[in-house]
Design an enzyme around this catalytic site. Structure first.
Site, PDB file in Angstrom:
ATOM      1  N   ASP A 358      -3.287   1.495  -0.326  1.00 24.00           N
ATOM      2  CA  ASP A 358      -2.785   2.701  -0.977  1.00 24.00           C
ATOM      3  C   ASP A 358      -3.940   3.504  -1.595  1.00 24.00           C
ATOM      4  O   ASP A 358      -4.999   2.965  -1.885  1.00 24.00           O
ATOM      5  CB  ASP A 358      -1.826   2.233  -2.086  1.00 24.00           C
ATOM      6  CG  ASP A 358      -0.984   3.342  -2.652  1.00 24.00           C
ATOM      7  OD1 ASP A 358      -0.456   4.140  -1.866  1.00 24.00           O
ATOM      8  OD2 ASP A 358      -0.829   3.400  -3.889  1.00 24.00           O
ATOM      9  N   GLU A 387      -5.346   5.029   2.870  1.00 25.71           N
ATOM     10  CA  GLU A 387      -4.661   6.315   2.705  1.00 25.71           C
ATOM     11  C   GLU A 387      -5.558   7.343   2.019  1.00 25.71           C
ATOM     12  O   GLU A 387      -5.782   7.256   0.816  1.00 25.71           O
ATOM     13  CB  GLU A 387      -3.377   6.123   1.877  1.00 25.71           C
ATOM     14  CG  GLU A 387      -2.619   7.410   1.658  1.00 25.71           C
ATOM     15  CD  GLU A 387      -1.689   7.372   0.444  1.00 25.71           C
ATOM     16  OE1 GLU A 387      -0.655   8.038   0.488  1.00 25.71           O
ATOM     17  OE2 GLU A 387      -2.006   6.691  -0.543  1.00 25.71           O
TER      18      GLU A 387
END
Ligand code: CA
Length: 645
Positions: A358, A387
């Site tokens: 993330d 990400e």
């Protein structure tokens, strides 16, 4: 004599009864935990022998454990050093595991000044598979992204957990729990596999003991525990096993940047610098005012910007993502070890086929390079996707391993996310055709691949759990949805599809609203009127889209050309755009046609691809097409042709 025999059989019965009971209880102990600890926490809870890196750092937490001295008497194991922390309730133990160490259990003894002792049984296990056999996802895969709370509820008994803070359960509220769980995914592995997907990425399923909004999973409060509302550790392993049986990969969503405010360590932080802005937090934690927290400035370009001020860099990397997610300080070496070991622990425990990390540009970037490097050193064929939510290919490319970065940064990260192409595809399909708008956006977007070290290792998608549903973004136009999706699945990329995109799920009522993007998958709950797993009650359009996805993905599964072939595309021409993927005898042609009226395209323009005189097959309709002279495109839409029959 008879009485004696009766007494004897009674005794035998009792003996047998107790031995069975003992076996039963032993079995339970080994299932529940590897140790009989009385200590509050020892993490990682167990470890393995045979890693490249033969050191292990244990975090031990217990009342006053910091004033004890740890010792181990086990062949091949040495305590190199132990570290006390700011809090007396922690001890960090550095252990070297040499090649003579064998798998087994042993005691760690903690001796206090008054000579009293505490022991903890720790276990080293044998690794079940070779390091090389942990094969990560790549461009031969197609990934199905799932929000577990919203996919399927297999077990209604775990929907609410009385021991956890958030007990909201309301399917009519997009921000409350809906009850979906790991078993729900496992029950539908066949559905996912039949569609042609080869990997599943569920968003995080570790415990989020937060008072509200805990369903999304990104506010982790225990890095070693499956959230009981999603199931148990065994359920997680079962999902991994069921996927493996179908030759599919499980991708774990991990979060190194932040934890949840209710994480157990927030009440007693081991060091002064465990989280960023800690002094401020500790001063104000009793009246934690959401308005005054130092939030991240979200200026992610500061990671690359030659002119970025220190203040802005700090603002991005050290600010809290949101007020309920403390920003972890990965420059603290103990926290850094903790996160790296935690990732390896999960790879080894679940036999993972990849990690999705993330918020990649928010943690300390040197740490992220070390983190990915440590994992790739242990699992040379593994994959991690990070990400970077940016539409700027310069930034996306910076994070990919092998990038020629001016600052010398090497990320060790195999895969990044293609937000730029996601936007280019949606805009390119939606916009009218002029010199600088429409299909040219897609054409020039793909042309940016020259910038990436390995374009085929980038993950592309049209929507995800944060971005509005693609069907809504494409104005609920089924033809457009098919154009966009089929193109994406032909690209030199790793494609990712968000659950429900195959049945045109939308968020039209409030485009981009997180609760709405993560709508329940129809058929996942008892009593659902529509069941997309069986097709019952699905509209014609939705069923058709489902079959469309199925046809393409199942073709893609065996297509060397799409998975790793050469890519050739031609500049958009008269409202059409041709993309070719070529490997050996196999050529796949993807055509987008935006013309409402029938149009004939002269095929001379594409002569260099060498298809003249060949008969191709439409992979959706099965119809044959002779590639000669011209192609007539009778209606707006997309066509996929292949030389493979
Ligand atoms: Ca449930």
């Amino acid at each position: 004599m008879k009485l004696f025999r009766n007494i004897l059989s009674l005794l035998l019965f009792i003996a047998l009864f107790f031995s069975c009971k003992n076996e039963e209880s032993l079995k339970n102990v080994s299932e529940v935990s590897v140790s009989n600890t009385t200590l509050e926490r020892v993490e990682p809870p167990h470890w393995w022998i045979g890693f490249e890196n033969n050191t292990l750092q244990l975090l031990v937490k217990d009342d006053n454990i910091g004033v004890s001295k740890p010792s181990i008497n086990y062949r091949g194991l040495t305590i190199d050093k132990f570290h006390t922390a700011r809090s007396k309730n922690y001890l960090f133990i550095d252990i070297t595991i040499d090649e003579t160490a064998k798998a087994g259990k042993f005691d760690i003894t903690f001796t206090f000044d008054d000579n009293s002792k505490k022991t903890h049984t720790y276990e080293l296990k044998n690794r079940e598979k070779s390091a090389e056999s942990y094969k990560g996802f790549d461009s031969s895969d197609a990934i199905y992204l799932i929000t577990p709370d919203r996919f399927a509820n297999a077990d209604e008994s775990n929907d609410i957990n009385k021991k956890l803070k958030d007990q909201s359960l309301d399917r009519t509220d997009g921000y409350k729990r809906h009850g979906g769980d790991l078993q729900g995914i496992t029950n539908h592995v066949d559905y996912i596999s039949d569609l042609g997907f080869t990997a599943v990425w569920p968003t995080p399923v570790l415990t989020n003991n937060m008072p509200r909004g805990s369903y999304h999973g990104y506010a982790i409060t225990d890095y070693y525990q499956v959230d009981p509302r999603f199931g148990t550790m065994e359920d997680y392993k079962k999902l991994a096993d069921e996927l493996r049986k179908k030759d599919m990969k499980l991708i774990m969503d991990q979060v190194a940047n932040h934890c949840g405010l209710e994480h157990w360590w927030m009440k007693d932080l081991p060091f002064d610098d465990w989280v960023n802005d800690q002094e401020y937090y500790e001063k104000n934690k009793e009246n934690w005012n959401q308005k005054i927290v130092n939030r991240s400035n979200h200026r992610r370009t500061t990671n690359q910007d030659l002119y970025a001020s220190d203040a802005d860099k700090k603002g991005n990397n050290e600010g809290w993502f949101v007020e309920t997610m403390p920003d972890l300080n990965q420059r603290n070496p103990f926290l850094a070890n903790y996160i790296i070991q935690n990732s390896i622990w999960w790879i080894e425990t679940l036999g993972l086929g990849g990690i999705r990390q993330d918020t990649y540009p928010y943690p300390d970037k040197e740490f992220m390079s070390n983190w990915a490097g440590a994992i790739m050193k242990e699992y040379p064929n593994f994959s991690i996707v990070g990400e970077e939510w940016s539409y700027n290919p310069l930034l996306v490319g910076y994070w990919q391993t092998g990038a020629k970065n001016k600052d010398g940064y090497e990320s060790n990260l195999k895969s990044t996310m293609d937000f730029p192409m996601q936007k280019a595809i949606i805009d390119g399909i939606n916009e009218d055709e002029y010199w600088g708008t429409g299909l040219v956006k897609i054409y020039e977007g793909l042309a940016n691949d020259f910038h990436y070290s390995t374009p085929k290792d980038i993950m592309v998608f049209l929507d995800n759990h944060d971005e509005g549903r693609m069907f809504t973004a494409l104005n609920e136009d089924v033809t457009k949805a098919k154009m966009a999706l089929s193109y994406m699945l032909m690209m030199p990329r790793i494609p990712q599809v968000y659950y429900g995109t195959e049945i045109l799920m939308d968020d039209t009522a409030n485009h981009g609203d997180h609760g709405l993007i993560r709508t329940d998958f129809p058929g996942g709950w008892n009593g659902d009127q529509v069941n997309a797993f069986t097709g019952a009650g699905l509209s014609k359009d939705k069923k058709e889209m489902q079959n469309f996805v199925k046809s393409i993905l199942n073709y893609r599964k065996n297509s060397a050309a799409i998975q790793g072939g050469k890519t050739i595309h031609f500049a958009p021409f008269m409202g059409t755009y041709f993309l070719f993927r070529v490997k050996g005898d196999e050529t796949v042609v993807h055509i987008i046609n935006k013309n409402e009226k029938p149009i004939t395209i002269d095929l001379k323009r594409y002569a260099e691809v060498g298809l003249e005189g060949k008969t191709l097959k439409n992979i959706i309709t099965g119809e044959a097409f002779l590639w000669k002279d011209a192609i007539q495109l009778s209606e707006k839409g997309s066509i996929i042709l292949t030389t493979k029959h």
